[in-house]
Design an enzyme around this catalytic site. Structure first.
Site, mmCIF file in Angstrom:
data_model
loop_
_atom_site.group_PDB
_atom_site.id
_atom_site.type_symbol
_atom_site.label_atom_id
_atom_site.label_comp_id
_atom_site.label_asym_id
_atom_site.label_seq_id
_atom_site.Cartn_x
_atom_site.Cartn_y
_atom_site.Cartn_z
ATOM 1 N N TRP A 15 -12.867 56.753 131.855
ATOM 2 C CA TRP A 15 -11.494 56.218 132.163
ATOM 3 C C TRP A 15 -10.547 56.803 131.035
ATOM 4 O O TRP A 15 -9.688 56.410 130.243
ATOM 5 C CB TRP A 15 -11.296 54.777 131.924
ATOM 6 C CG TRP A 15 -11.830 54.123 133.113
ATOM 7 C CD1 TRP A 15 -13.011 54.252 133.769
ATOM 8 C CD2 TRP A 15 -11.536 52.474 133.482
ATOM 9 N NE1 TRP A 15 -13.210 53.185 134.652
ATOM 10 C CE2 TRP A 15 -12.317 52.361 134.540
ATOM 11 C CE3 TRP A 15 -10.477 51.796 133.027
ATOM 12 C CZ2 TRP A 15 -12.175 51.026 135.181
ATOM 13 C CZ3 TRP A 15 -10.237 50.625 133.738
ATOM 14 C CH2 TRP A 15 -11.041 50.291 134.833
ATOM 15 N N TYR A 56 -19.204 63.267 142.535
ATOM 16 C CA TYR A 56 -18.792 63.612 141.296
ATOM 17 C C TYR A 56 -20.103 63.171 140.461
ATOM 18 O O TYR A 56 -20.428 63.840 139.629
ATOM 19 C CB TYR A 56 -17.532 63.237 141.047
ATOM 20 C CG TYR A 56 -17.172 63.109 139.801
ATOM 21 C CD1 TYR A 56 -16.738 64.333 138.791
ATOM 22 C CD2 TYR A 56 -17.241 61.911 138.704
ATOM 23 C CE1 TYR A 56 -16.478 64.357 137.636
ATOM 24 C CE2 TYR A 56 -16.698 61.875 137.416
ATOM 25 C CZ TYR A 56 -16.729 62.991 136.781
ATOM 26 O OH TYR A 56 -16.357 63.070 135.609
HETATM 27 N N1 LIG Z 1 -10.947 62.044 133.065
HETATM 28 C C1 LIG Z 1 -11.831 60.877 132.947
HETATM 29 O O1 LIG Z 1 -11.342 59.849 133.387
HETATM 30 C C2 LIG Z 1 -13.163 61.004 132.774
HETATM 31 C C3 LIG Z 1 -14.208 60.034 132.581
HETATM 32 C C4 LIG Z 1 -15.260 60.066 132.195
HETATM 33 C C5 LIG Z 1 -16.017 61.348 131.865
HETATM 34 N N2 LIG Z 1 -14.979 62.519 131.855
HETATM 35 C C6 LIG Z 1 -15.604 63.726 131.337
HETATM 36 O O2 LIG Z 1 -14.869 64.091 130.069
HETATM 37 C C7 LIG Z 1 -14.815 65.698 130.163
HETATM 38 C C8 LIG Z 1 -13.234 66.157 129.723
HETATM 39 O O3 LIG Z 1 -12.627 65.471 131.064
HETATM 40 P P1 LIG Z 1 -11.170 65.546 130.998
HETATM 41 O O4 LIG Z 1 -10.487 64.109 131.277
HETATM 42 O O5 LIG Z 1 -10.605 66.630 129.914
HETATM 43 O O6 LIG Z 1 -10.726 66.290 132.366
HETATM 44 P P2 LIG Z 1 -9.792 67.614 132.937
HETATM 45 O O7 LIG Z 1 -8.550 66.880 132.246
HETATM 46 O O8 LIG Z 1 -9.868 67.393 134.468
HETATM 47 O O9 LIG Z 1 -10.434 68.778 132.195
HETATM 48 C C9 LIG Z 1 -11.416 69.689 132.689
HETATM 49 C C10 LIG Z 1 -11.172 70.768 132.532
HETATM 50 O O10 LIG Z 1 -12.216 71.686 133.138
HETATM 51 C C11 LIG Z 1 -11.860 72.709 133.612
HETATM 52 N N3 LIG Z 1 -12.445 73.273 134.758
HETATM 53 C C12 LIG Z 1 -12.693 72.890 136.008
HETATM 54 N N4 LIG Z 1 -13.550 73.816 136.661
HETATM 55 C C13 LIG Z 1 -13.811 74.730 135.733
HETATM 56 C C14 LIG Z 1 -14.570 75.710 135.867
HETATM 57 N N5 LIG Z 1 -15.291 76.209 137.109
HETATM 58 N N6 LIG Z 1 -15.039 76.397 134.926
HETATM 59 C C15 LIG Z 1 -14.341 76.231 133.526
HETATM 60 N N7 LIG Z 1 -13.696 75.079 133.452
HETATM 61 C C16 LIG Z 1 -13.309 74.503 134.565
HETATM 62 C C17 LIG Z 1 -10.534 72.492 134.156
HETATM 63 O O11 LIG Z 1 -9.586 73.522 134.294
HETATM 64 P P3 LIG Z 1 -8.086 73.655 134.919
HETATM 65 O O12 LIG Z 1 -7.201 73.027 133.688
HETATM 66 O O13 LIG Z 1 -8.070 75.151 135.195
HETATM 67 O O14 LIG Z 1 -8.343 72.701 135.977
HETATM 68 C C18 LIG Z 1 -10.023 71.561 132.834
HETATM 69 O O15 LIG Z 1 -9.005 72.021 132.157
HETATM 70 C C19 LIG Z 1 -15.515 66.095 131.446
HETATM 71 O O16 LIG Z 1 -16.975 66.444 131.258
HETATM 72 C C20 LIG Z 1 -15.550 64.869 132.402
HETATM 73 O O17 LIG Z 1 -16.416 64.751 133.357
HETATM 74 C C21 LIG Z 1 -13.877 62.346 132.112
#
Ligand SMILES: NC(=O)c1ccc[n+]([C@@H]2O[C@H](COP(=O)([O-])OP(=O)(O)OC[C@H]3O[C@@H](n4cnc5c(N)ncnc54)[C@H](OP(=O)(O)O)[C@@H]3O)[C@@H](O)[C@H]2O)c1
Length: 288
Positions: free
Chosen positions: A148, A123
């Site tokens: 996080w 990842y």
């Molecule tokens: N969550 C964490 O702890 C964390 C930590 C550090 C950085 N980040 C970064 O922060 C950002 C936001 O994360 P988040 O927590 O909001 O994650 P999230 O809740 O998993 O949301 C990610 C979204 O991306 C969508 N997605 C997945 N595959 C896709 C594709 N092929 N095309 C278009 N959309 C797609 C998902 O769609 P579906 O709803 O349909 O699955 C989901 O709605 C991301 O860049 C992540 O890498 C997150």
């Protein structure tokens, strides 16, 4: 279209939708409306012609990425790169959200934005590839790394803990991974400010303030949830080692991000992670 937001159905996407600044014309696309793993991302975005792109979409299944790394790289690498190429052709701004997991976690002090990345899992490697593609296609892009993340919307550690604490008699939680819990609402405000601002070509770090282990975070979740009646009884929470909770993906042991430059640059409200946790739990209570 003024602002295009991807990943509308995610934690961050949802909070971006709740915090659209007055007067901003924002369009939110979920995975069905714009699939970053699809073949035509650049053309689709060109047709929409946004002035600003906020990329909140990502493949975020850290453990599954170990066995689905092709898909993780398609979304977080190539798909993200296609977004940036479209932004470059449109002369648009772009904020791309990245992760603490691009670092190896062996540092003993908070990671600076310019420090060398060395992801320990698929990842993190796919997210680092996204950063590289964004920087190559659109040198002026803002890359904003966070860590996080949790919110009342979506699946995350806080909601998992509440479920387990409500159904189990005892819980072991990893105490030797250190980071900073971050409420997606505060993150969304930082993303909006970065997107609507004038700075360019920066790599920024944004999390809530303070540090915690997953164990500390779990203990705080239980205390705050009990206070709000979201849990009816306390269960013992035991600190455990990472090696006693095996997962498919390795995770950085220490991934605190140094935010000094970002905090000087952005006015977005910042607070200690525990204060943010209280607000998120208040929201959960209102929803219940
Ligand atoms: N969550 C964490 O702890 C964390 C930590 C550090 C950085 N980040 C970064 O922060 C950002 C936001 O994360 P988040 O927590 O909001 O994650 P999230 O809740 O998993 O949301 C990610 C979204 O991306 C969508 N997605 C997945 N595959 C896709 C594709 N092929 N095309 C278009 N959309 C797609 C998902 O769609 P579906 O709803 O349909 O699955 C989901 O709605 C991301 O860049 C992540 O890498 C997150």
């Amino acid at each position: 279209m003024q602002v295009l937001v991807t990943g509308a159905n995610g934690q961050l996407g949802h909070e971006l939708a709740r915090t659209v600044p007055p007067g901003v014309d924002a369009h939110f696309l979920d995975r069905t409306a714009l699939d970053l793993a699809g073949p035509d991302v650049e053309e689709r975005v060109l047709a929409l012609a946004p002035r600003i792109i906020l990329n909140a979409a990502a493949y975020t299944a850290v453990d599954r990425a170990e066995s689905e790394s092709d898909l993780a790289f398609r979304v977080n690498g190539a798909g993200t790169g296609a977004l940036a190429r479209a932004a470059a052709r449109l002369d648009a701004r772009m904020v791309h959200v990245s992760t603490d997991f691009i670092f190896d976690g062996v540092s003993a002090s908070p990671y600076l934005p310019g420090q060398a990345p060395a992801p320990v899992g698929a990842y993190g490697a796919s997210k680092l590839e996204g950063e590289r593609q964004v920087r190559a296609a659109l040198p002026g892009a803002i890359i904003l790394r966070t860590a996080w993340v949790y919110s009342a919307h979506g699946a995350n550690f806080v909601k998992t803990m509440l479920r387990l604490m409500g159904s189990r008699d005892r819980l072991g939680v990893v105490a030797d991974q250190i980071g900073t819990p971050t409420w997606a609402k505060g993150l969304a405000q930082a993303v909006w400010e970065s997107g609507l601002g004038t700075q360019s070509g920066l790599t920024l770090h944004w999390t809530d303030l303070g540090v915690a282990s997953w164990y500390d975070f779990a203990v705080a979740i239980q205390e705050e949830a009990l206070e709000r009646g979201l849990l009816s009884r306390a269960v013992p929470v035991d600190p455990i080692r990472t090696e006693d909770y095996p997962t498919p993906a390795r995770r950085p042991a220490y991934s605190v991000l140094d935010k000094t430059d970002t905090l000087a640059l952005l006015a977005a409200p910042r607070q200690h992670w525990r204060a943010a946790l209280r607000q998120m739990l208040d929201e959960l209570k209102e929803q219940a």
